[in-house]
Design a protein around this motif. Structure first.
Motif, mmCIF file in Angstrom:
data_model
loop_
_atom_site.group_PDB
_atom_site.id
_atom_site.type_symbol
_atom_site.label_atom_id
_atom_site.label_comp_id
_atom_site.label_asym_id
_atom_site.label_seq_id
_atom_site.Cartn_x
_atom_site.Cartn_y
_atom_site.Cartn_z
ATOM 1 N N LEU A 202 0.930 -1.240 -0.056
ATOM 2 C CA LEU A 202 0.149 0.140 -0.002
ATOM 3 C C LEU A 202 1.030 1.209 -0.147
ATOM 4 O O LEU A 202 0.446 2.090 -0.616
ATOM 5 N N TYR A 203 1.944 1.125 0.743
ATOM 6 C CA TYR A 203 2.875 2.411 0.632
ATOM 7 C C TYR A 203 3.462 2.652 -0.551
ATOM 8 O O TYR A 203 3.409 3.809 -0.980
ATOM 9 N N GLN A 204 3.824 1.428 -1.317
ATOM 10 C CA GLN A 204 4.292 1.875 -2.902
ATOM 11 C C GLN A 204 3.308 2.611 -3.707
ATOM 12 O O GLN A 204 3.640 3.358 -4.521
ATOM 13 N N SER A 205 1.987 1.993 -3.338
ATOM 14 C CA SER A 205 1.056 2.434 -4.230
ATOM 15 C C SER A 205 0.578 3.845 -3.962
ATOM 16 O O SER A 205 0.269 4.729 -4.926
ATOM 17 N N ILE A 206 0.644 4.217 -2.705
ATOM 18 C CA ILE A 206 0.292 5.621 -2.203
ATOM 19 C C ILE A 206 1.387 6.448 -2.724
ATOM 20 O O ILE A 206 0.978 7.733 -3.214
ATOM 21 N N LYS A 207 2.712 6.089 -2.732
ATOM 22 C CA LYS A 207 3.759 6.964 -3.300
ATOM 23 C C LYS A 207 3.655 7.284 -4.912
ATOM 24 O O LYS A 207 3.897 8.450 -5.281
ATOM 25 N N MET A 208 3.304 6.217 -5.212
ATOM 26 C CA MET A 208 2.901 6.299 -6.978
ATOM 27 C C MET A 208 1.731 7.218 -7.170
ATOM 28 O O MET A 208 1.700 8.309 -7.946
ATOM 29 N N ILE A 209 0.448 6.945 -6.499
ATOM 30 C CA ILE A 209 -0.595 7.800 -6.487
ATOM 31 C C ILE A 209 -0.218 9.273 -6.398
ATOM 32 O O ILE A 209 -0.688 10.136 -7.234
ATOM 33 N N ARG A 210 0.550 9.748 -5.302
ATOM 34 C CA ARG A 210 1.014 10.839 -5.004
ATOM 35 C C ARG A 210 1.609 11.533 -6.170
ATOM 36 O O ARG A 210 1.708 12.834 -6.286
ATOM 37 N N ASP A 211 2.336 10.941 -6.865
ATOM 38 C CA ASP A 211 3.161 11.430 -7.956
ATOM 39 C C ASP A 211 2.730 11.237 -9.518
ATOM 40 O O ASP A 211 3.391 10.441 -10.260
#
Ligand SMILES: *Cc1c(COP(=O)(O)O)cnc(C)c1O
Length: 363
Positions: A202-211
């Protein structure tokens, strides 16, 4: 007197804040600079999660949490009926449906006993709110959610620094999110927010969504948003985070002054601490019969107050058509009676005495 004494706080930290802002100006790393990494490190250490993602606002943090969990049009998300609009708004924005649950009369948080009958096959998340800074009954909520295989997002926009059974708010469920709106317990000088979690995927996914849905620049893998926090805001937060525990203690002390006064008058007081919970005291909110009248009379005496919030979600113009026939009696009663008094770490003893004196005359 201001409702939140942001000026007093700035004066106290001015030298350091100015220096940190100057550093950002000198390096010109305005986006994703070292101040942002330092903040994320500080946030996760303070809260006790494996990961922290700083972001553009609490509202965007909710949106990104929902996106990362794959909540989409037609899904349902369970939320309390009484909170700031953003809690429900982001669910609606992605085309999902917020499902409202009434609140408990003492803590103003989601009534856990009402959650299970609202769960359907479409329920994709439960999002309790730590209203006014007091965490909800997270163990009971997690237990129920686990039983149904539903993730829990904690809307901790008002409760950064609060404790629940010794653990920090934001570290109490699958994803915790908070807001750094200037008047929140930890506030920046503009908009900001963060997500806190342990789940690596989820962390990787959120970082991707943020950018913009990219891990590598210009190689967009999914549809995301621009959800970044800028370095200036991170610089301010780094200075304030170091002082947060002291400020939280000061908020509790000021809350105690109010509580002693109301007890002496034989009036009900809000829960700012109990066996399991220590509130971040984002607000000190009382209930009164003639709220609007009292607010006006306090204003005339120079005492600023606020109403959080005058309507339940189901009564808001935006939702009235869809939910207007539903009944949430506790929310309806409480929303007509609540009044938040000035409170923050920089509320001076003198100003607080003015508030108490005015209330003593009017109540
Ligand atoms: C403030 C708040 C938000 C939104 O945060 P912003 O940073 O203002 O976007 C969401 N939920 C609750 C309960 C809030 O109080």
């Amino acid at each position: 007197m201001n409702f939140v004494n942001l000026k007093g706080q700035y004066q106290a930290y001015k030298n350091e804040i100015d220096a940190e802002l100057q550093k950002v100006l000198d390096t010109t790393s305005f986006i994703n600079g070292p101040a942002v990494s330092e903040l994320e490190e500080g946030l996760k250490n303070f809260v006790g999660t494996k990961y922290a993602v700083a972001c553009s606002s609490g509202t965007d943090a909710i949106l990104m949490a929902l996106m990362a969990l794959g909540v989409k049009a037609g899904d349902e998300v369970i939320v309390p009926c009484f909170s700031f609009f953003a809690t429900a708004e982001m669910i609606s924005l992605i085309g999902a449906k917020p499902i409202f649950v009434d609140i408990e009369p003492k803590t103003y948080n989601i009534d856990v006993s009402e959650i299970e009958r609202k769960i359907t096959p479409k329920t994709k998340a439960i999002m309790p709110v730590a209203l006014y800074g007091l965490p909800a009954d997270m163990d009971e909520i997690n237990l129920l959610a686990d039983k149904h295989g539903i993730p829990v997002i904690e809307d901790a926009a008002q409760s950064f620094g609060a404790l629940y059974k010794g653990k920090r708010s934001c570290n109490l469920s699958k994803i915790g999110m908070t807001s750094f709106f200037p008047s929140k317990p930890l506030g920046c000088y503009g908009d900001g927010g963060a997500l806190l979690l342990d789940d690596e995927k989820l962390y990787q996914s959120i970082k991707m969504i943020r950018d913009h849905g990219s891990a590598k620049r210009y190689y967009h893998e999914i549809v995301g948003i621009n959800g970044r926090l800028d370095s200036m805001q991170a610089a301010v937060l780094n200075v304030k985070l170091k002082r947060l525990q002291k400020e939280l203690d000061a908020r509790q002390e000021r809350a105690n002054v109010y509580t002693e006064f109301f007890k002496k008058k034989g009036l009900e007081t809000p829960v700012v601490k109990d066996v399991d919970k220590v509130s971040a005291v984002a607000q000190y909110t009382i209930e009164v019969e003639n709220r609007d009248d009292l607010q006006k009379k306090l204003q005339e005496k120079g005492i600023p107050t606020a109403v959080h919030y005058p309507l339940g979600f189901h009564e808001l113009p935006v939702y009235k058509k869809e939910y207007g026939d539903e009944k949430y009696p506790v929310t309806e009663r409480v929303s007509r009676r609540v009044l938040s008094l000035p409170i923050c770490a920089f509320l001076s003893e003198e100003d607080q005495m003015k508030v108490v004196k005015a209330l003593d005359e009017l109540l």
